[in-house]
Design a protein around this motif. Structure first.
Motif, short mmCIF file in Angstrom:
data_model
loop_
_atom_site.label_atom_id
_atom_site.label_comp_id
_atom_site.label_asym_id
_atom_site.label_seq_id
_atom_site.Cartn_x
_atom_site.Cartn_y
_atom_site.Cartn_z
N GLN A 53 -8.16 20.30 40.33
CA GLN A 53 -8.52 19.01 39.74
C GLN A 53 -8.77 17.97 40.82
O GLN A 53 -9.76 17.24 40.79
CB GLN A 53 -7.39 18.51 38.82
CG GLN A 53 -7.23 19.32 37.55
CD GLN A 53 -5.82 19.21 36.96
OE1 GLN A 53 -4.96 18.51 37.49
NE2 GLN A 53 -5.59 19.90 35.85
N ARG A 56 -11.98 18.37 42.71
CA ARG A 56 -13.12 17.88 41.92
C ARG A 56 -13.18 16.35 41.97
O ARG A 56 -14.23 15.76 42.17
CB ARG A 56 -12.99 18.36 40.47
CG ARG A 56 -14.10 19.35 40.11
CD ARG A 56 -14.04 19.75 38.66
NE ARG A 56 -12.97 20.73 38.42
CZ ARG A 56 -12.02 20.62 37.50
NH1 ARG A 56 -12.00 19.58 36.71
NH2 ARG A 56 -11.11 21.55 37.35
N ILE A 57 -12.02 15.73 41.81
CA ILE A 57 -11.99 14.26 41.84
C ILE A 57 -12.42 13.75 43.21
O ILE A 57 -13.16 12.77 43.33
CB ILE A 57 -10.56 13.74 41.52
CG1 ILE A 57 -10.14 14.15 40.12
CG2 ILE A 57 -10.49 12.23 41.67
CD1 ILE A 57 -8.69 13.85 39.80
N LYS A 60 -16.12 13.84 43.56
CA LYS A 60 -16.73 12.78 42.76
C LYS A 60 -16.56 11.42 43.48
O LYS A 60 -17.50 10.64 43.58
CB LYS A 60 -16.04 12.74 41.38
CG LYS A 60 -16.66 11.81 40.38
CD LYS A 60 -16.19 12.18 38.97
CE LYS A 60 -16.82 11.33 37.90
NZ LYS A 60 -16.25 10.02 37.73
N ASP A 147 -7.15 14.66 31.97
CA ASP A 147 -8.54 14.18 32.02
C ASP A 147 -8.58 12.69 32.27
O ASP A 147 -7.66 11.96 31.96
CB ASP A 147 -9.24 14.44 30.68
CG ASP A 147 -9.59 15.91 30.56
OD1 ASP A 147 -9.49 16.59 31.59
OD2 ASP A 147 -9.94 16.35 29.46
N GLY A 148 -9.70 12.25 32.80
CA GLY A 148 -9.86 10.83 33.10
C GLY A 148 -10.20 10.04 31.87
O GLY A 148 -9.91 10.44 30.74
N SER A 165 -6.17 8.32 41.21
CA SER A 165 -6.98 9.33 40.53
C SER A 165 -7.49 8.83 39.19
O SER A 165 -8.59 9.17 38.78
CB SER A 165 -6.27 10.68 40.42
OG SER A 165 -4.96 10.55 40.02
N ASP A 166 -6.74 7.97 38.50
CA ASP A 166 -7.27 7.36 37.28
C ASP A 166 -8.57 6.63 37.62
O ASP A 166 -9.59 6.78 36.95
CB ASP A 166 -6.32 6.26 36.73
CG ASP A 166 -5.01 6.82 36.22
OD1 ASP A 166 -4.97 8.01 35.91
OD2 ASP A 166 -4.03 6.05 36.12
N GLN A 169 -11.59 8.81 38.46
CA GLN A 169 -12.16 9.61 37.38
C GLN A 169 -12.97 8.78 36.39
O GLN A 169 -13.68 9.31 35.56
CB GLN A 169 -11.03 10.28 36.59
CG GLN A 169 -10.36 11.39 37.35
CD GLN A 169 -9.16 11.89 36.58
OE1 GLN A 169 -9.28 12.70 35.68
NE2 GLN A 169 -8.01 11.39 36.91
#
Ligand code: PEP
Ligand code: MG
Length: 573
Positions: A53, A56-57, A60, A147-148, A165-166, A169
C-alpha cells in the motif's frame, strides 16, 4: 467563527466533509500458546500488505507532490523494514502471549511516547510517522479499510488530524481546504497543505464536534479562522476576499525575478531563504531567493548516532553553495541545546535549557566539534559565496574565542595546501538582548549581524517560545523588540556593516514596512513568504517606509502599530 492556527494561506468556501476516524478495537485478551504462529503469520501478512500500500501511495505522491514530499512514505517504508521494530512486536506476541494487533499497538505506543517526550518539534513530528505506520499495520491485521478518501464533489475536509498517507491518497482536484482539531504550524498536515497550496487551519481543538457533513464552511488560511454555515453577508464578503486573494497570488508569481526595491528605486534590500538541508534549495530558487540568509546546520547532526564527519559536512555545504552560486549562503554553526538535543552527545540536565549550555556556548566548550565544522565550511567556501554565522552570542568575548578557533582552522588548511575563501565574511546572530543592546561593541568584531527574532523576542519579553499558554505575550511588534531591532541596525550602519534578519518576523508582512523603514538590509524567511514581502517592499517609497517605521517606534501598543501599518498600506495601494 472558530480560531485556530493559520497553517497554509488562502481562502475557500465549500461543503464540509467530516472524516470520522474508523473505530479500531484492539483484541486485548491473552492468546493460547498454540495460536502464536497464527498471530505471527497475520503480523507478517499485514506488514507485507502495508508495504504494498505504501509503495503505491509513494508512487502517487511522487507524481502529484514531487520526490521531496514523497520521501515521507520512504521513511514509513523504512519503519516497516526496521528489524528491531518488527522483532520487538514478534517477541511480544511470543513472550507475553498477546494478539498481533495488541503487540503492534503497544510497541508503537512506546516509540511514540519516547519521541513525543523529546522537546524538539521535529522529533515530535517523527512520532506522527510511527503512529501512522502502526495504525496501518493494525488496520491490516484487523481487516479494516485502509483506502483513502474518495469524494464525488469538491469538499473542505474536516478531520481530527490528517496523517501524511491520508493526505497523499486524497484526490487533490476534489479537496478545497483542510480544517483539523489537532496540529501545529510544523505538523505534516500544515506542510502538505502548503506544498499543495491548499488553505488550511489546524489546531481548532473541536472542529469535528461542531461541523456536520454538508455544512457550508468558509476557511481563511491567512487569518487562521473558519466560519460554519455563516450568514449571507459573511459569505459575500469572503467571496470577494477569495477573488482578491487569487488575483494577489497571480500578481506575486510575476515578481520572481524582479528586485526587492522600493517603488521610487531609492532603496534595494536582499530577500533570502532560510534552509535546513540541501533539498530546500529548490524551493528557495523557485520563490526567487537572492541567497540563503540562514542555513540551520543542526539537521546534519540529527537523526543519526554520531557526529557528522568533516567530509560529510563539506559535501553538504558545497552542494548548497554550488546550487545557489553566485548567491550568498550564510552557514550558521551548530545551534544545539535548548529545544534541540543530540542523543549521542552527553549534555547536562538543565533546569532552564534555553538559558543554558547551547549553541556557541556548547561549541566553545567542545572546540573540536566547532573546528571540524569550520574546516568543512571553509573548504566548501572555495566553491562559491559562503559566510559564517555564530548563534547565541551574548558578548564580544565569545566572538573572539570562536574566531580564534576559525583562525586555527584556516592555518591548518593553509599548511595542508587546501584552498578556501580568504575573504569570507563572519557574522553573528543577534538573538540575546545583551547583544542587541551592545551592538555598537559587537559591530567591531564582525562583518554583519542577523537578527534572530524567534529567540530575541522570547528573551526580551521572557516568553518561552514553545509554551502555548503564554503565546499571546509573544509579540514581535512589542516596543521593546522594535527598539532593540532599530538599535542593532543603526549600530551596524554606523560601523559600516550590514544587518539582516532571519527570525520568522522577517517574513511577517505586518512588520515588512517597519523593518524596511528602519533600514534592515536583508530579510531571510521561509521561501514561500518571499513573494509577499517583495510585493510590499515594491509598493512603498523609501520615504513612506521610513515614516511608518518612525510612527511605529513612537507608539505604545502592538495592536495600534498593526492597525497603523494596515491603514498606511491601504492608503498607498
Ligand atoms: C531565531 O532565533 O530567530 C532563529 C532564526 O534561530 P532558531 O529559530 O533556529 O533558534
Ligand atoms: Mg535562535
Amino acid at each position: 467563527m472558530l480560531k485556530g492556527i493559520a497553517a497554509s494561506p488562502g481562502i475557500e468556501i465549500g461543503k464540509a466533509h467530516v472524516i470520522e476516524s474508523e473505530q479500531v478495537n484492539i483484541n486485548t485478551a491473552a492468546i493460547a500458546k498454540e495460536d502464536i504462529d497464527k498471530h505471527v503469520k497475520t503480523l507478517k501478512e499485514a506488514i507485507n500488505a502495508s508495504k504494498l500500500q505504501l509503495k503505491r501511495i509513494k508512487e502517487k505522491a511522487e507524481k502529484e507532490l514531487g520526490a521531496d514530499k514523497a520521501e515521507i512514505f520512504g521513511a514509513h517504508l523504512m519503519v516497516l523494514e526496521d528489524p528491531v521494530f518488527l522483532d520487538e512486536i514478534e517477541s511480544k506476541i511470543k513472550n507475553e502471549l498477546i494478539s498481533a494487533d495488541n503487540a503492534t499497538s503497544q510497541v508503537v505506543k512506546n516509540y511514540v511516547d519516547i519521541f513525543n517526550n523529546m522537546e524538539d518539534e521535529y522529533m515530535k513530528e517523527r512520532a506522527a510517522d510511527i503512529k501512522d505506520v502502526g495504525e496501518r499495520i493494525i488496520k491490516n491485521i484487523l481487516g479494516l479499510s485502509t483506502d483513502g478518501f474518495i469524494f464525488s464533489e469538491k469538499v473542505i475536509i474536516v478531520a481530527r488530524d490528517l496523517t501524511p498517507s491520508d493526505t497523499a491518497q486524497m484526490d487533490k482536484d476534489k479537496v478545497l481546504a483542510f480544517a483539523t482539531d489537532m496540529g501545529g504550524r510544523t505538523s505534516h498536515t500544515a506542510i502538505m497543505a502548503r506544498s499543495l497550496e491548499i488553505p488550511a487551519v489546524v489546531g481548532l481543538v473541536d472542529v469535528t464536534g461542531k461541523v456536520q457533513d454538508g455544512d457550508i464552511i468558509v476557511i481563511d488560511g491567512n487569518k487562521g479562522v473558519i466560519y460554519i454555515n455563516p450568514e449571507q453577508s459573511i459569505l459575500k464578503e469572503y467571496e470577494r476576499l477569495k477573488q482578491d486573494y487569487t488575483e494577489y497570488r497571480k500578481q506575486l508569481r510575476g515578481l520572481k525575478d524582479l528586485p526587492a526595491e522600493t517603488s521610487d528605486k531609492t532603496r534595494q534590500v536582499e530577500l533570502s531563504a532560510n534552509i535546513g538541508t540541501p533539498k530546500d534549495v529548490k524551493g528557495a530558487l523557485e520563490n526567487g531567493a537572492e541567497g540563503v540568509g540562514l542555513y540551520r546546520t543542526e539537521f546534519l547532526y540529527m537523526d543519526r548516532d554520531a557526529l557528522p564527519s568533516e567530509e560529510e559536512q563539506f559535501n553538504a555545504y558545497k552542494e548548497v553553495i554550488e546550487k545557489m552560486a553566485p548567491r550568498s549562503i550564510i552557514i550558521r554553526t551548530l545551534d544545539i541545546g535548548g529545544d534541540k538535543k543530540l542523543p549521542y552527545l552527553a549534555m547536562p540536565d538543565e533546569l532552564n535549557p534555553f538559558l543554558g549550555y547551547r549553541a556557541i556556548r556548547m561549541c566553545l566548550g567542545k572546540p573540536q566539534i566547532l573546528k571540524t565544522q569550520l574546516r568543512g565550511i571553509l573548504r566548501a567556501s572555495a566553491y562559491g559565496n559562503a559566510k559564517i554565522m555564530y548563534p547565541m552570542v551574548s558578548g564580544s568575548e565569545e566572538v573572539r574565542r570562536a574566531n580564534a578557533i576559525l583562525n586555527e582552522a584556516k592555518q591548518e588548511l593553509k599548511a595542508e595546501g587546501i584552498s578556501f575563501d580568504e575573504n569570507l565574511e563572519v557574522g553573528i546572530m543577534v538573538e540575546i538582548p545583551s547583544a542587541a543592546v551592545t551592538a555598537d561593541i559587537l559591530a567591531k568584531e564582525v562583518d554583519f549581524f542577523s537578527i534572530g527574532t524567534n529567540d530575541l523576542i522570547q528573551y526580551t519579553l521572557a516568553v518561552d517560545r514553545m509554551n502555548e499558554h503564554i503565546s499571546y505575550l509573544y509579540e514581535p511588534l512589542h516596543p521593546a523588540v522594535l527598539r532593540l531591532i532599530k538599535n542593532v541596525i543603526d549600530a551596524s550602519h554606523k560601523a559600516g556593516k550590514w544587518t539582516g534578519m532571519c527570525g520568522e518576523m522577517a517574513g511577517d508582512t505586518s512588520a515588512t514596512a517597519i523593518l524596511l523603514g528602519m533600514g534592515l538590509d536583508e530579510f531571510s524567511m521561509s521561501a514561500s513568504s518571499i513573494p509577499q514581502v517583495k510585493k510590499i517592499i515594491r509598493s512603498l517609497t523609501y520615504k513612506e517606509a521610513r515614516q511608518i517605521a518612525q510612527k511605529a517606534l513612537s507608539m505604545d501598543k502592538p495592536e495600534d502599530i498593526r492597525n497603523m501599518v494596515e491603514q498606511e498600506m491601504a492608503k498607498i495601494r
